[in-house]
Motif scaffolding. Structure first.
Motif, short mmCIF file in Angstrom:
data_model
loop_
_atom_site.label_atom_id
_atom_site.label_comp_id
_atom_site.label_asym_id
_atom_site.label_seq_id
_atom_site.Cartn_x
_atom_site.Cartn_y
_atom_site.Cartn_z
N LEU A 1 0.82 -1.21 0.00
CA LEU A 1 0.00 0.00 0.00
C LEU A 1 0.86 1.26 0.00
CD1 LEU A 1 -2.85 -0.96 2.50
CD2 LEU A 1 -3.11 -0.48 0.05
N ALA A 2 1.88 1.28 0.83
CA ALA A 2 2.74 2.46 0.93
C ALA A 2 4.19 2.01 1.07
CB ALA A 2 2.35 3.32 2.12
N PRO A 3 4.83 1.64 -0.04
CA PRO A 3 6.19 1.12 0.03
C PRO A 3 7.18 2.14 0.59
CG PRO A 3 5.58 1.59 -2.24
CD PRO A 3 4.34 1.72 -1.43
N ASN A 4 8.02 1.69 1.48
CA ASN A 4 9.06 2.52 2.08
C ASN A 4 10.40 2.06 1.53
OD1 ASN A 4 10.81 3.97 3.64
ND2 ASN A 4 9.85 3.49 5.59
N PHE A 5 10.91 2.80 0.52
CA PHE A 5 12.14 2.38 -0.14
C PHE A 5 13.38 2.69 0.68
CE2 PHE A 5 9.19 3.43 -3.76
CZ PHE A 5 8.89 2.12 -4.05
N GLU A 6 13.21 3.40 1.79
CA GLU A 6 14.34 3.64 2.68
C GLU A 6 14.51 2.48 3.67
OE1 GLU A 6 13.74 7.38 4.55
OE2 GLU A 6 13.99 8.55 2.71
N ALA A 7 13.37 1.97 4.15
CA ALA A 7 13.44 0.84 5.08
C ALA A 7 13.75 -0.45 4.33
CB ALA A 7 12.12 0.71 5.83
N ASN A 8 13.08 -0.66 3.20
CA ASN A 8 13.32 -1.84 2.35
C ASN A 8 13.80 -1.36 0.98
OD1 ASN A 8 12.36 -3.76 4.27
ND2 ASN A 8 10.27 -3.15 3.76
N SER A 9 14.66 -2.10 0.36
CA SER A 9 15.14 -1.71 -0.96
C SER A 9 14.01 -1.84 -1.99
CB SER A 9 16.32 -2.58 -1.38
OG SER A 9 15.89 -3.92 -1.61
N PHE A 10 14.23 -1.22 -3.13
CA PHE A 10 13.25 -1.28 -4.21
C PHE A 10 13.04 -2.73 -4.66
CE2 PHE A 10 12.35 -0.82 -8.88
CZ PHE A 10 11.05 -0.35 -8.74
N ALA A 11 14.14 -3.48 -4.75
CA ALA A 11 14.04 -4.89 -5.17
C ALA A 11 13.24 -5.70 -4.15
CB ALA A 11 15.43 -5.48 -5.35
N GLU A 12 13.45 -5.44 -2.86
CA GLU A 12 12.69 -6.16 -1.83
C GLU A 12 11.21 -5.82 -1.89
OE1 GLU A 12 16.12 -6.57 1.66
OE2 GLU A 12 14.74 -4.85 1.64
N ALA A 13 10.90 -4.55 -2.14
CA ALA A 13 9.50 -4.15 -2.26
C ALA A 13 8.83 -4.85 -3.43
CB ALA A 13 9.41 -2.63 -2.43
N LEU A 14 9.54 -5.02 -4.54
CA LEU A 14 8.99 -5.73 -5.69
C LEU A 14 8.78 -7.21 -5.38
CD1 LEU A 14 10.91 -4.17 -8.73
CD2 LEU A 14 8.53 -3.80 -8.09
#
Length: 386
Positions: free
Chosen positions: A235-248
């Motif tokens: 819903l609200a990806p946090n690219f600072e806490a998790n990397s972009f690849a992890e969010a994907l």
């Protein structure tokens, strides 16, 4: 009566100048006006030379008018209204009046051709000639002005649509953030409280009941720590806490029970502008949903890469049945993708082979990104059959 007067004044001008049209019109007009001088010349080479001289004579003031119109159109620093338009046309006509005798003298000296032209040097003749020029401009440029006005109106509609798209995306992201905060702050804490209460009951019950309660506690804990966390991340990806690849990867996990999903993200993507990361994430999110709904596909490949020029390429391809042109341009998912492509001022390319898969690729150049809404997205499509 007042409306009739306004319509008449609007018909007079102002009009946008078309230098090419002005040059051709006045060259033709001057040439026709001088046709008698050609017919009076001796038959043969003399007549051809006379026609050439007249054509040159006609082209010189016409070229001057066209150049003047081009300069006015490009470098005008004053408001364009009927009064300034008439002054501009009158100034152009004055240039022709003053330069015409010099051009006639040059032609007579070099070609031995004597030509007498009626110059509108008197006030009455100048005004009459100005009226005729304004009338001619109105006939030439009225259709062009109508087209330009329609194009301006269409451009306003496009900008309004793009603004609405940006506002919808902004509202959607805000709603996602609010929902994410509610799930994280309220639902997650409620699940924790329920689990703790169940644990207090478990110690006072029979072994069979304890087993059921412990299974329920384990399920609640998994929901709280895994399912809910993943939902919040989508819903609200946090690219600072998790990397972009992890969010994907978290996003893809939702679909892996029905589709095989391969994800490739290069190292440069982690350094992208946060807007590009969020836009790329939403584009992939909607593309995966489309692969599931319109496929269903069995294998989806996702790749995000940044080339040496800094252009980000987001590509999602599947082995589903493909899509027709109508399906490509319809649906909420397509609207969301187009909105993000518009906001990022990217270029969308679609390749669809019915029966052999579907591919969507979006290219985003960092220098094309502007704050807020941007221009309309460019789009190309390739179809190899239906």
């Amino acid at each position: 009566m007042a409306r009739l007067n306004r319509n008449f004044l609007a018909w007079i001008g102002p009009y946008p100048y078309n230098p090419t049209l002005i040059f051709l019109f006045f060259t033709f007009a001057f040439f026709l006006k001088s046709i008698e001088a050609i017919t009076n010349a001796p038959v043969g080479l003399g007549r051809w030379l006379a026609a050439l001289a007249i054509l040159l004579l006609s082209a010189l003031p016409s070229g001057l008018f066209a150049l003047y119109a081009f300069l006015i159109q490009k470098y005008r620093r004053w408001p364009s209204n009927l009064l300034t338009y008439i002054i501009e046309v009158a100034a152009g006509q004055a240039l022709g009046v003053f330069f015409a005798p010099l051009m006639l003298w040059v032609l007579e000296r070099n070609f031995g051709f004597s030509f007498v032209a009626a110059a509108a040097l008197k006030t009455g003749g100048f005004i009459g000639s100005l009226v005729l020029v304004l009338f001619a401009f109105a006939l030439m440029h009225r259709a062009e002005r109508s087209i330009l006005n329609r194009l301006k109106y269409a451009d306003l509609l496009v900008k309004k649509l793009e603004s609405d798209r940006a506002e919808l995306v902004k509202a959607d992201e805000e709603l996602r953030k609010q929902t994410s905060r509610f799930l994280h702050d309220r639902v997650q804490s409620d699940l924790m409280v329920v689990g703790m209460k169940l644990k207090t009951i478990a110690g006072k019950s029979s072994a069979e009941v304890n087993e059921t309660i412990n299974a329920a506690i384990a399920r609640l804990e998994n929901t709280r720590t895994t399912d809910l966390r993943n939902l919040v991340e989508v819903l609200a990806p946090n690219f600072e806490a998790n990397s972009f690849a992890e969010a994907l990867q978290i996003l893809a996990d939702q679909y892996r029970s029905t589709m095989k999903i391969s994800i490739a993200v290069d190292d440069a993507s982690s350094k992208l502008d946060p807007r590009i990361l969020l836009g790329a994430f939403r584009i992939v999110e909607q593309a995966l949903l489309n692969s599931l709904v319109h496929g269903p596909a069995s294998h989806v490949q996702v790749s995000i890469a940044v080339n040496q020029d800094g252009v980000t390429r987001v590509c999602v391809s599947d082995d589903g049945p493909g899509a027709s042109r109508a399906i490509e341009n319809s649906g909420v998912g397509t609207a969301v993708i187009d909105s993000w492509v518009s906001i990022l001022n990217g270029v969308k390319n679609i390749e669809s082979v019915p029966g052999h898969g579907y591919l969507i690729a979006v290219e985003i150049a960092p220098e094309r990104i502007a704050p807020g809404n941007s221009g309309k997205p460019a789009e190309t499509s390739k179809h190899f059959g239906r």
